[in-house]
Design a protein around this motif. Sequence first.
Motif, mmCIF file in Angstrom:
data_model
loop_
_atom_site.group_PDB
_atom_site.id
_atom_site.type_symbol
_atom_site.label_atom_id
_atom_site.label_comp_id
_atom_site.label_asym_id
_atom_site.label_seq_id
_atom_site.Cartn_x
_atom_site.Cartn_y
_atom_site.Cartn_z
ATOM 1 N N GLY A 183 25.634 51.581 24.790
ATOM 2 C CA GLY A 183 25.613 53.037 24.803
ATOM 3 C C GLY A 183 25.405 53.628 26.183
ATOM 4 N N VAL A 184 25.973 54.807 26.356
ATOM 5 C CA VAL A 184 25.962 55.476 27.651
ATOM 6 C C VAL A 184 24.548 55.798 28.109
ATOM 7 C CG1 VAL A 184 26.587 57.651 28.779
ATOM 8 C CG2 VAL A 184 28.292 56.417 27.422
ATOM 9 N N GLY A 192 27.941 46.243 29.934
ATOM 10 C CA GLY A 192 27.912 47.415 29.073
ATOM 11 C C GLY A 192 28.839 47.296 27.879
ATOM 12 N N ILE A 193 28.389 47.847 26.756
ATOM 13 C CA ILE A 193 29.200 47.892 25.543
ATOM 14 C C ILE A 193 28.953 49.208 24.816
ATOM 15 C CG2 ILE A 193 29.090 45.390 25.225
ATOM 16 C CD1 ILE A 193 27.145 45.892 22.871
ATOM 17 N N ILE A 194 29.884 49.545 23.946
ATOM 18 C CA ILE A 194 29.665 50.561 22.920
ATOM 19 C C ILE A 194 30.041 49.928 21.591
ATOM 20 C CG2 ILE A 194 30.599 52.682 21.911
ATOM 21 C CD1 ILE A 194 30.591 53.936 24.642
ATOM 22 N N LYS A 195 29.141 50.032 20.628
ATOM 23 C CA LYS A 195 29.392 49.474 19.304
ATOM 24 C C LYS A 195 29.929 50.558 18.372
ATOM 25 C CE LYS A 195 25.860 45.825 19.211
ATOM 26 N NZ LYS A 195 24.614 45.376 18.547
ATOM 27 N N TYR A 199 32.344 46.433 15.930
ATOM 28 C CA TYR A 199 33.344 46.165 16.960
ATOM 29 C C TYR A 199 32.793 46.618 18.298
ATOM 30 C CZ TYR A 199 36.393 45.378 13.024
ATOM 31 O OH TYR A 199 36.934 44.895 11.868
ATOM 32 N N ILE A 200 33.109 45.866 19.322
ATOM 33 C CA ILE A 200 32.521 46.078 20.642
ATOM 34 C C ILE A 200 33.539 46.683 21.596
ATOM 35 C CG2 ILE A 200 31.471 44.912 22.623
ATOM 36 C CD1 ILE A 200 30.383 42.835 20.603
ATOM 37 N N THR A 201 33.243 47.894 22.061
ATOM 38 C CA THR A 201 34.082 48.611 23.031
ATOM 39 C C THR A 201 35.548 48.572 22.591
ATOM 40 O OG1 THR A 201 32.534 47.706 24.676
ATOM 41 C CG2 THR A 201 34.359 49.027 25.506
ATOM 42 N N PRO A 202 35.881 49.282 21.511
ATOM 43 C CA PRO A 202 37.204 49.101 20.896
ATOM 44 C C PRO A 202 38.345 49.867 21.546
ATOM 45 C CG PRO A 202 35.932 50.686 19.648
ATOM 46 C CD PRO A 202 35.013 50.168 20.734
ATOM 47 N N ASN A 203 38.052 50.743 22.519
ATOM 48 C CA ASN A 203 39.130 51.544 23.091
ATOM 49 C C ASN A 203 38.824 51.890 24.544
ATOM 50 O OD1 ASN A 203 37.286 53.804 22.947
ATOM 51 N ND2 ASN A 203 37.851 53.994 20.785
ATOM 52 N N PHE A 204 39.821 52.432 25.228
ATOM 53 C CA PHE A 204 39.648 52.728 26.649
ATOM 54 C C PHE A 204 38.635 53.843 26.866
ATOM 55 C CE2 PHE A 204 40.707 54.802 30.670
ATOM 56 C CZ PHE A 204 40.631 53.713 31.525
ATOM 57 N N ARG A 205 38.589 54.797 25.966
ATOM 58 C CA ARG A 205 37.622 55.893 26.094
ATOM 59 C C ARG A 205 36.193 55.352 26.175
ATOM 60 N NH1 ARG A 205 36.822 60.905 21.774
ATOM 61 N NH2 ARG A 205 35.117 61.950 22.894
ATOM 62 N N LYS A 214 35.653 53.468 29.515
ATOM 63 C CA LYS A 214 35.465 54.389 30.645
ATOM 64 C C LYS A 214 34.072 55.017 30.601
ATOM 65 C CE LYS A 214 37.607 58.212 33.177
ATOM 66 N NZ LYS A 214 36.320 58.854 33.509
ATOM 67 N N ALA A 215 33.605 55.344 29.418
ATOM 68 C CA ALA A 215 32.295 55.982 29.286
ATOM 69 C C ALA A 215 31.190 55.075 29.816
ATOM 70 C CB ALA A 215 32.034 56.357 27.831
ATOM 71 N N ILE A 216 31.245 53.795 29.476
ATOM 72 C CA ILE A 216 30.182 52.905 29.933
ATOM 73 C C ILE A 216 30.353 52.538 31.402
ATOM 74 C CG2 ILE A 216 29.558 52.029 27.663
ATOM 75 C CD1 ILE A 216 31.264 49.630 28.085
ATOM 76 N N SER A 217 31.587 52.532 31.870
ATOM 77 C CA SER A 217 31.821 52.328 33.297
ATOM 78 C C SER A 217 31.240 53.496 34.093
ATOM 79 C CB SER A 217 33.313 52.191 33.588
ATOM 80 O OG SER A 217 33.575 52.108 34.971
ATOM 81 N N ASP A 218 31.512 54.708 33.646
ATOM 82 C CA ASP A 218 31.003 55.895 34.328
ATOM 83 C C ASP A 218 29.476 55.945 34.291
ATOM 84 O OD1 ASP A 218 33.599 56.645 34.830
ATOM 85 O OD2 ASP A 218 33.672 58.184 33.258
#
Length: 248
Positions: free
Chosen positions: A57-58, A74-77, A86-92, A95-99
């Motif tokens: 999460g961000v 970093g991941i988003i579930k 599912y772990i980081t299923p899309n580019f959005r 990008k959020a966790i990269s930012d």
Amino acid sequence: MSQASNASFNSPFQQLHGRIVVSCQADAGDPLDNLDTLTRIATSVLRGGAGGLRAEGVTSIAAFRSLTQLPIIGIIKTYDHNGDVYITPNFRSAKAISDAGADIIALDCTARRLTSPEPWTELVPRIHAELNRPVLADIASLEDALAAQRAGADAVATTLYGYTAETAGIRTPSWPLLQSLVAHLTIPVLLEGHITNPPDALHALALGAISVVVGSAITRPESITNRFVEAMRQKDLQFSSGQAVNAV
């Protein structure tokens, strides 16, 4: 783009070589599911010598970034209608966790995600090109790992072993899987999942993993306590059984 083709993608994994990464996460409803609590846990494990963090999460990633310059995975579930994670299923989400400050983007790179609207085979090169971040492929099998390497993933982790249909319910490390990954891949391998003690972590490094990711065994008092409770319960059962035999 392969890991070997870009030195900047190598760097975070080089920093993690021979180190413990601590996954500081809490499920919804867990008493620890609180940003301040998780930040305090992250601070504590960093003081204990963790070589990096894994965060979901961000908000958590941003908070952890303020604590350290060590690598953050970093991941988003997300969850489907069946409750499967599912772990980081899309580019959005990538990008959020990269930012937010993640150094490494972890993706679900199992076969089950190949038919998703944004399959990971397309996400890997896009993350490289647009975010300039290395990709850690979370896999459950050698086949997953080989496919991830072909797609340009920079490293693989055994995160999803025990969480796919083929491996569901397994809660111990697969040493044969780790050995196969090390033998067949040219990119780094991280062991993640089901590590409960230092000897297992050392064994993983001896088999060729560059790093070991540990979560519940360090960060979740509920799970740690339950292991002790279950061990004592089993001991009580053995004692009761022995008493019954002696009484007869």
